[in-house]
Design a protein around this motif. Structure first.
Motif, PDB file in Angstrom:
ATOM      1  N   PRO A  53       0.805  -1.239   0.000  1.00  0.00           N
ATOM      2  CA  PRO A  53       0.000   0.000   0.000  1.00  0.00           C
ATOM      3  C   PRO A  53       0.831   1.280   0.000  1.00  0.00           C
ATOM      4  O   PRO A  53       0.382   2.295  -0.510  1.00  0.00           O
ATOM      5  CB  PRO A  53      -0.840  -0.122   1.278  1.00  0.00           C
ATOM      6  CG  PRO A  53      -0.113  -1.115   2.131  1.00  0.00           C
ATOM      7  CD  PRO A  53       0.597  -2.041   1.207  1.00  0.00           C
ATOM      8  N   ASP A  54       2.040   1.228   0.549  1.00  0.00           N
ATOM      9  CA  ASP A  54       2.817   2.463   0.685  1.00  0.00           C
ATOM     10  C   ASP A  54       3.967   2.569  -0.303  1.00  0.00           C
ATOM     11  O   ASP A  54       4.791   3.479  -0.204  1.00  0.00           O
ATOM     12  CB  ASP A  54       3.366   2.582   2.122  1.00  0.00           C
ATOM     13  CG  ASP A  54       2.241   2.550   3.130  1.00  0.00           C
ATOM     14  OD1 ASP A  54       1.181   3.158   2.830  1.00  0.00           O
ATOM     15  OD2 ASP A  54       2.400   1.890   4.164  1.00  0.00           O
ATOM     16  N   GLU A  55       4.040   1.627  -1.231  1.00  0.00           N
ATOM     17  CA  GLU A  55       5.173   1.654  -2.162  1.00  0.00           C
ATOM     18  C   GLU A  55       4.718   2.043  -3.552  1.00  0.00           C
ATOM     19  O   GLU A  55       3.635   1.660  -3.994  1.00  0.00           O
ATOM     20  CB  GLU A  55       5.857   0.278  -2.207  1.00  0.00           C
ATOM     21  CG  GLU A  55       6.666  -0.018  -0.963  1.00  0.00           C
ATOM     22  CD  GLU A  55       7.104  -1.469  -0.906  1.00  0.00           C
ATOM     23  OE1 GLU A  55       8.231  -1.756  -1.308  1.00  0.00           O
ATOM     24  OE2 GLU A  55       6.307  -2.320  -0.472  1.00  0.00           O
ATOM     25  N   GLU A  56       5.564   2.780  -4.237  1.00  0.00           N
ATOM     26  CA  GLU A  56       5.274   3.214  -5.599  1.00  0.00           C
ATOM     27  C   GLU A  56       5.457   2.038  -6.558  1.00  0.00           C
ATOM     28  O   GLU A  56       6.419   1.269  -6.422  1.00  0.00           O
ATOM     29  CB  GLU A  56       6.243   4.356  -5.942  1.00  0.00           C
ATOM     30  CG  GLU A  56       6.217   4.845  -7.368  1.00  0.00           C
ATOM     31  CD  GLU A  56       4.898   5.466  -7.781  1.00  0.00           C
ATOM     32  OE1 GLU A  56       4.394   5.069  -8.838  1.00  0.00           O
ATOM     33  OE2 GLU A  56       4.409   6.330  -7.025  1.00  0.00           O
ATOM     34  N   TRP A  57       4.522   1.894  -7.501  1.00  0.00           N
ATOM     35  CA  TRP A  57       4.634   0.876  -8.559  1.00  0.00           C
ATOM     36  C   TRP A  57       5.996   1.039  -9.268  1.00  0.00           C
ATOM     37  O   TRP A  57       6.361   2.146  -9.657  1.00  0.00           O
ATOM     38  CB  TRP A  57       3.499   1.061  -9.548  1.00  0.00           C
ATOM     39  CG  TRP A  57       3.511   0.126 -10.719  1.00  0.00           C
ATOM     40  CD1 TRP A  57       3.843   0.441 -11.995  1.00  0.00           C
ATOM     41  CD2 TRP A  57       3.163  -1.259 -10.714  1.00  0.00           C
ATOM     42  NE1 TRP A  57       3.722  -0.666 -12.800  1.00  0.00           N
ATOM     43  CE2 TRP A  57       3.312  -1.726 -12.045  1.00  0.00           C
ATOM     44  CE3 TRP A  57       2.747  -2.165  -9.731  1.00  0.00           C
ATOM     45  CZ2 TRP A  57       3.055  -3.040 -12.409  1.00  0.00           C
ATOM     46  CZ3 TRP A  57       2.492  -3.476 -10.099  1.00  0.00           C
ATOM     47  CH2 TRP A  57       2.644  -3.905 -11.414  1.00  0.00           C
ATOM     48  N   GLY A  58       6.713  -0.049  -9.393  1.00  0.00           N
ATOM     49  CA  GLY A  58       8.037   0.010 -10.010  1.00  0.00           C
ATOM     50  C   GLY A  58       9.148  -0.053  -8.966  1.00  0.00           C
ATOM     51  O   GLY A  58      10.293  -0.332  -9.292  1.00  0.00           O
ATOM     52  N   ASN A  59       8.766   0.199  -7.691  1.00  0.00           N
ATOM     53  CA  ASN A  59       9.781   0.195  -6.632  1.00  0.00           C
ATOM     54  C   ASN A  59       9.811  -1.103  -5.829  1.00  0.00           C
ATOM     55  O   ASN A  59      10.527  -1.204  -4.838  1.00  0.00           O
ATOM     56  CB  ASN A  59       9.576   1.367  -5.674  1.00  0.00           C
ATOM     57  CG  ASN A  59      10.096   2.670  -6.257  1.00  0.00           C
ATOM     58  OD1 ASN A  59      10.860   2.656  -7.221  1.00  0.00           O
ATOM     59  ND2 ASN A  59       9.682   3.782  -5.702  1.00  0.00           N
ATOM     60  N   TYR A  60       8.986  -2.061  -6.235  1.00  0.00           N
ATOM     61  CA  TYR A  60       9.013  -3.364  -5.548  1.00  0.00           C
ATOM     62  C   TYR A  60       8.752  -4.464  -6.554  1.00  0.00           C
ATOM     63  O   TYR A  60       8.037  -4.268  -7.555  1.00  0.00           O
ATOM     64  CB  TYR A  60       7.959  -3.437  -4.432  1.00  0.00           C
ATOM     65  CG  TYR A  60       6.555  -3.278  -4.950  1.00  0.00           C
ATOM     66  CD1 TYR A  60       5.828  -4.375  -5.404  1.00  0.00           C
ATOM     67  CD2 TYR A  60       5.957  -2.019  -5.011  1.00  0.00           C
ATOM     68  CE1 TYR A  60       4.555  -4.227  -5.915  1.00  0.00           C
ATOM     69  CE2 TYR A  60       4.682  -1.861  -5.522  1.00  0.00           C
ATOM     70  CZ  TYR A  60       3.989  -2.972  -5.967  1.00  0.00           C
ATOM     71  OH  TYR A  60       2.738  -2.826  -6.490  1.00  0.00           O
ATOM     72  N   VAL A  61       9.346  -5.606  -6.299  1.00  0.00           N
ATOM     73  CA  VAL A  61       9.019  -6.804  -7.088  1.00  0.00           C
ATOM     74  C   VAL A  61       8.988  -7.988  -6.133  1.00  0.00           C
ATOM     75  O   VAL A  61       9.912  -8.192  -5.343  1.00  0.00           O
ATOM     76  CB  VAL A  61      10.047  -7.054  -8.223  1.00  0.00           C
ATOM     77  CG1 VAL A  61       9.743  -8.378  -8.931  1.00  0.00           C
ATOM     78  CG2 VAL A  61      10.029  -5.926  -9.247  1.00  0.00           C
ATOM     79  N   ASP A  62       7.903  -8.739  -6.187  1.00  0.00           N
ATOM     80  CA  ASP A  62       7.812  -9.994  -5.431  1.00  0.00           C
ATOM     81  C   ASP A  62       8.215 -11.132  -6.368  1.00  0.00           C
ATOM     82  O   ASP A  62       7.715 -11.237  -7.493  1.00  0.00           O
ATOM     83  CB  ASP A  62       6.370 -10.228  -4.955  1.00  0.00           C
ATOM     84  CG  ASP A  62       5.951  -9.215  -3.899  1.00  0.00           C
ATOM     85  OD1 ASP A  62       6.846  -8.658  -3.220  1.00  0.00           O
ATOM     86  OD2 ASP A  62       4.738  -8.978  -3.757  1.00  0.00           O
ATOM     87  N   ILE A  63       9.112 -11.949  -5.885  1.00  0.00           N
ATOM     88  CA  ILE A  63       9.617 -13.078  -6.681  1.00  0.00           C
ATOM     89  C   ILE A  63       8.844 -14.324  -6.259  1.00  0.00           C
ATOM     90  O   ILE A  63       8.987 -14.782  -5.118  1.00  0.00           O
ATOM     91  CB  ILE A  63      11.123 -13.318  -6.392  1.00  0.00           C
ATOM     92  CG1 ILE A  63      11.918 -11.996  -6.381  1.00  0.00           C
ATOM     93  CG2 ILE A  63      11.721 -14.347  -7.335  1.00  0.00           C
ATOM     94  CD1 ILE A  63      12.104 -11.355  -7.692  1.00  0.00           C
ATOM     95  N   LYS A  64       8.061 -14.870  -7.138  1.00  0.00           N
ATOM     96  CA  LYS A  64       7.243 -16.048  -6.793  1.00  0.00           C
ATOM     97  C   LYS A  64       8.115 -17.294  -6.972  1.00  0.00           C
ATOM     98  O   LYS A  64       8.049 -17.969  -8.008  1.00  0.00           O
ATOM     99  CB  LYS A  64       5.994 -16.104  -7.661  1.00  0.00           C
ATOM    100  CG  LYS A  64       5.102 -14.865  -7.493  1.00  0.00           C
ATOM    101  CD  LYS A  64       3.883 -14.936  -8.401  1.00  0.00           C
ATOM    102  CE  LYS A  64       3.077 -13.645  -8.353  1.00  0.00           C
ATOM    103  NZ  LYS A  64       1.936 -13.645  -9.284  1.00  0.00           N
ATOM    104  N   THR A  65       8.932 -17.555  -5.977  1.00  0.00           N
ATOM    105  CA  THR A  65       9.983 -18.574  -6.123  1.00  0.00           C
ATOM    106  C   THR A  65       9.441 -19.975  -6.409  1.00  0.00           C
ATOM    107  O   THR A  65      10.137 -20.800  -6.981  1.00  0.00           O
ATOM    108  CB  THR A  65      10.866 -18.633  -4.861  1.00  0.00           C
ATOM    109  OG1 THR A  65       9.996 -18.762  -3.736  1.00  0.00           O
ATOM    110  CG2 THR A  65      11.720 -17.385  -4.708  1.00  0.00           C
ATOM    111  N   ASN A  66       8.207 -20.229  -5.985  1.00  0.00           N
ATOM    112  CA  ASN A  66       7.645 -21.576  -6.215  1.00  0.00           C
ATOM    113  C   ASN A  66       6.892 -21.674  -7.548  1.00  0.00           C
ATOM    114  O   ASN A  66       6.214 -22.673  -7.798  1.00  0.00           O
ATOM    115  CB  ASN A  66       6.712 -21.963  -5.063  1.00  0.00           C
ATOM    116  CG  ASN A  66       5.511 -21.026  -4.948  1.00  0.00           C
ATOM    117  OD1 ASN A  66       5.583 -19.868  -5.385  1.00  0.00           O
ATOM    118  ND2 ASN A  66       4.424 -21.494  -4.373  1.00  0.00           N
TER     119      ASN A  66
END
Ligand code: SF4
Length: 290
Positions: A53-66
């Motif tokens: 909710p508090d992060e700008e789009w482009g500033n985070y990536v979740d890696i779906k390791t499974n």
């Protein structure tokens, strides 16, 4: 893009092969959550709001390791009947070849899972990254695959400003040509049509000529889709960095604007004999799954 720090989080996803409401697509695979390219017009920017909710789009990536293991299990579970087999699209709300793919290789591993499963449907890939050429040998093993590059200009600096961390347009054209020359069926997504660019005399023609020369078999072309959330985010950037463009972007919401532009695009594509997907310039609000 704000100067927040970039966060990468490895996560375990609950689902990876998801039913799609997009036209021409039956299933989507998004190996990453969020997208480092952070395009300022991105329609997917709202997707991560719940987790970030508090992060700008482009500033985070979740890696779906499974993702690869999960895909293997879900292919058996979800594709039971022959009517379940259709087009699988990578990706709808992330870029499957953004920079982190070089390290994590989740897209590559998911494609390998599809090959091992002997997937009989079509696989369609869309990216703004030149990293996609890394997997040419893998693509060649599929009996039905197409690879698309999104290209919205021939290197216009504002277009590249809007696609914050994506590869420069000229290198996307080079990647497209490399894929085509390797015998891969390629296409281009020209979207959104950027209002500061599309009316510059000769520029659209130059772009479509370059796409044709790079071997794309056909193009999708889409109008800018200014939903309230997209508009709010995009206009914040434009107000700050390019206020002179606000009027042009606002005009693009008018039906007369789209009608006039449609005619130009149709004429150019006809001259170039470059087929247009759905035989129409797409407008998100009119899209229906056929
Ligand atoms: S590359 Fe696609 S998913 Fe990624 S930010 Fe740009 S428009 Fe959104």
């Amino acid at each position: 893009m704000s100067k927040q720090k970039f966060t990468i989080k490895e996560i375990s996803s609950k689902s990876i092969l998801q039913k799609s409401g997009l036209p021409d697509v039956d299933w989507v695979i998004n190996p990453y959550g969020g997208c480092r390219f952070g395009c300022k017009y991105c329609y997917a920017a709202f997707v991560g709001k719940f987790r970030h909710p508090d992060e700008e789009w482009g500033n985070y990536v979740d890696i779906k390791t499974n993702a690869p293991e999960l895909l293997k299990a879900e292919l058996t579970k979800k594709l039971k009947k022959s009517s379940d087999i259709g087009t699988i699209f990578l990706s709808s709300v992330t870029d499957p070849y953004q920079g982190l793919e070089a390290k994590y290789q989740l897209t590559k591993k998911c494609l390998q899972v599809l090959l091992d499963f002997n997937y009989q449907g079509k696989v369609s890939i869309l990216t703004k990254s030149t990293l996609v050429t890394r997997d040419i040998q893998l693509f060649k093993q599929f009996h039905n695959i197409e690879v698309g590059l999104t290209i919205t200009s021939t290197g216009d600096p504002i277009a590249e400003y809007l696609e914050t961390y994506a590869a420069p347009h000229q290198s996307r054209l080079t990647a497209l040509a490399e894929l085509s020359q390797a015998g891969i069926s390629t296409y281009t997504f020209v979207g959104p049509l950027l209002p500061h660019f599309v009316w510059q005399e000769g520029q659209m023609k130059k772009l479509l000529q370059a796409i044709k020369a790079a071997g794309a078999k056909y193009v999708y072309v889409e109008h800018l889709n200014l939903t309230p959330t997209i508009k709010k985010r995009l206009f914040e950037f434009l107000e700050k960095d390019h206020p002179e463009l606000l009027e042009k972007f606002t005009q693009s919401t008018q039906p007369e604007y789209r009608d006039k532009l449609d005619k130009i695009i149709h004429q150019l594509l006809k001259e170039l004999q470059l087929p247009l997907a759905h035989e129409q310039v797409l407008y998100h609000r009119n899209l229906k799954k056929s």
